[in-house]
Design an enzyme around this catalytic site. Structure first.
Site, short mmCIF file in Angstrom:
data_model
loop_
_atom_site.label_atom_id
_atom_site.label_comp_id
_atom_site.label_asym_id
_atom_site.label_seq_id
_atom_site.Cartn_x
_atom_site.Cartn_y
_atom_site.Cartn_z
N VAL A 111 -4.18 -1.23 6.54
CA VAL A 111 -3.78 0.02 7.18
C VAL A 111 -4.61 0.22 8.44
CG1 VAL A 111 -3.44 2.50 6.89
CG2 VAL A 111 -3.23 0.98 4.92
N ALA A 123 -8.14 -4.15 -2.16
CA ALA A 123 -9.33 -3.30 -2.15
C ALA A 123 -9.17 -2.27 -1.04
CB ALA A 123 -10.59 -4.12 -1.91
N GLY A 124 -9.61 -1.05 -1.28
CA GLY A 124 -9.58 -0.04 -0.24
C GLY A 124 -8.19 0.13 0.35
N ASP A 125 -8.07 -0.14 1.66
CA ASP A 125 -6.78 0.00 2.35
C ASP A 125 -6.11 -1.36 2.57
OD1 ASP A 125 -8.76 -0.78 4.14
OD2 ASP A 125 -7.75 0.12 5.85
N GLU A 126 -6.47 -2.35 1.77
CA GLU A 126 -5.90 -3.69 1.91
C GLU A 126 -4.93 -3.98 0.76
OE1 GLU A 126 -9.37 -6.20 4.24
OE2 GLU A 126 -9.26 -6.33 2.07
#
Length: 540
Positions: free
Chosen positions: A422, A462-465
């Site tokens: 993102v 993970a996170g925005d991935e």
């Protein structure tokens, strides 16, 4: 090197670690791992990798490296069908994630370890059960759920005494002392409600001193654990002396702590010395010195990537600034601390406990149905879903990708990997709130689901991935899919989440080659994604 020699080399590594000699321990563990690779023993590789993770975690403070090594060890233990080893690796993974501030990951891993080790001992308690409950206590402690942390650690102590031979509880009492230190500070700063007492802290300090004097043989809770906990114990003792107004005794104890930390060559522990120094300066009425120590504590914790100590330092700084009447500085520290988000995270952790329980119950029924299928891994599909988006999580993705790599090598299958990130996600969180950021991730996950086929495998990495495995797909068809996803995201009605919100994604594509490993194919798709980001930046 024969298996017996590998075992002896690992024993040498553990002995060095228990003596606090990190460099020699790491070298010996590295030799064992290299020998295990040459021998082709997955079980020996897992043991050596976990030994390395423990040294990185407890002696060197390389928390990111410890997290990665523990993750690999857990996967290899699972491959080797060694649930006790997988439990230990998951516990180490939980503790490394906690130090990095990955609270949800930490609790997930610790809960998996607790549930996994529950079935490993048919006769009484096991060391693995003690280790798992200890990891859960650490995870809850870092997440500021102090009551839950104390409960998990007390359960670890109960199990330790039930083991044969009994397990050393020194580490557990030292960590429970730290929990009481944090409970006292939280009550003082009004971070959490309730009253506190120093009696429990005194009790845990007393038990640690007794255990240091006791020469009875006890099983170890983990590699290098005693040497690390000795410094925690020294810190807890300094804090108690300060709060008892024994300032001369406290000053001497802080000096002893400083000398011990310097000789240990563990830089992140310097933050503990500064924390104790800040409390001592406050008790002596020197607020400027107390604030300077708190600022330096934060700096060191940031440099060492120890998110737990960063948060504690910010809370200390806010309290000191408020005491000094510097309300602007106090407000700034509290903003950075993001108190509301921390409280929300604690509530989220408790909710995730219930989610994991349900997933474990489901997977338990699945295992029972397939019990007659000899040779199957006994804990397949264990907690493989991302709680926020409902997509498969990284653990599930890596299992799928490992199988795909084998198909490409042995059967000549065609496949591609798509990495999705993102754009400017931190700005979304900062500008529109973390709730808006979560809603964005959920919406993107929904768009990805709509664009992929049934045989494809989307996951949240993970996170925005995000990442997608595209089976039976060449580069041209995969490129068309990436364009559909990017277009779907850009055309989505983001204003429904927050006014003025605009979201885009960058994508990287890699064909899976017969020579690929998990790391190489991920690296190529990651490089493609960053190249896409750079291209957009130049164009825009």
């Amino acid at each position: 090197m024969e298996q017996a020699q590998i075992d002896a080399t690992l024993a040498e590594a553990r002995a060095h670690a228990d003596a606090g000699n990190a460099e020699a321990a790491l070298k010996a563990a590295g030799r064992a791992h290299h020998a295990a690779l040459e021998r082709g023993s997955v079980a020996a590789q897992a043991e050596a990798r976990h030994c390395i993770a423990s040294i990185e975690l407890r002696l060197l403070g390389n928390f990111a490296a410890a997290l990665e090594s523990a993750r690999q060890a857990a996967f290899q233990f699972q491959q080797a069908e060694m649930p006790e080893g997988e439990c230990r690796a998951l516990a180490t993974q939980a503790m490394a994630a906690a130090r990095l501030g990955y609270y949800e990951t930490s609790v997930d891993c610790a809960l998996l370890a607790v549930k996994l080790c529950a079935g490993t001992s048919s006769d009484g308690a096991s060391v693995e059960q003690v280790v798992a409950h200890h990891a859960l206590g650490v995870a809850m402690f870092i997440g500021r759920s102090y009551a839950e942390a104390s409960e998990a650690s007390q359960r670890a102590i109960e199990l330790a005494y039930q083991c044969d031979p009994p397990v050393d509880t020194y580490v557990l009492h030292a960590d429970l002392g730290s929990t009481e230190v944090m409970r006292t500070l939280s009550a003082r700063s009004a971070i959490t409600a309730g009253t506190t007492s120093l009696e429990l802290l005194r009790e845990h300090l007393r038990r640690c001193d007794e255990l240091l004097r006791d020469a009875a043989p006890l099983a170890s809770i983990g590699i290098g654990s005693r040497s690390s906990s000795a410094l925690t114990h020294a810190f807890n003792k300094a804090m108690l002396l300060i709060w008892q107004a024994d300032l001369a005794g406290a000053a001497a104890q802080v000096c002893r702590l400083r000398e011990a930390v310097e000789s240990s060559r563990r830089p992140w522990l310097q933050a503990l010395v500064l924390w104790a120094g800040s409390e001592l300066a406050l008790a002596e009425g020197d607020l400027p010195l107390a604030r300077n120590h708190a600022k330096e504590m934060i700096r060191i914790a940031l440099a060492q990537n120890h998110e737990g100590l960063v948060s504690i330092g910010l809370g200390q700084l806010a309290y000191l600034a408020s005491t000094a009447g510097d309300h602007a500085a106090a407000a700034q520290a509290l903003r950075e601390l993001a108190e509301r988000e921390q409280l929300a995270r604690s509530a989220s952790l408790r909710g995730r406990v219930a989610d994991v329980e349900r997933q474990l119950e489901l997977r338990s029924r699945t295992r029972q149905l397939h019990a007659s299928e000899a040779g199957r891994a006994h804990f397949q599909q264990l907690a493989l879903e991302d709680g926020l988006t409902g997509l498969p999580n990284r653990r599930h993705f890596e299992l799928q990708l490992q199988g795909l790599l084998e198909e490409v090598r042995t059967q000549g299958s065609t496949a591609c990997l798509v990495m999705i990130d993102v754009d400017k996600f931190k700005q979304i969180n900062d500008g529109h709130s973390h709730n808006a950021g979560d809603a964005v991730l959920q919406a993107i996950a929904a768009q990805i689901r709509r664009c992929v086929r049934d045989k494809d495998f989307p996951a949240r990495l993970a996170g925005d991935e995000f990442v997608i495995i595209l089976r039976d797909t060449g580069a041209q068809a995969a490129q068309a899919l990436t364009e559909r996803i990017a277009d779907a995201v850009s055309r989505h009605a983001w204003s429904g989440i927050a006014a003025g919100l605009s979201v885009s994604v960058s994508l990287g594509l890699a064909e899976v080659l017969p020579t690929d490993t998990l790391r190489t194919v991920l690296s190529r798709s990651d490089q493609g994604m960053y190249a896409n980001k750079r291209d957009k930046a130049r164009a825009g």
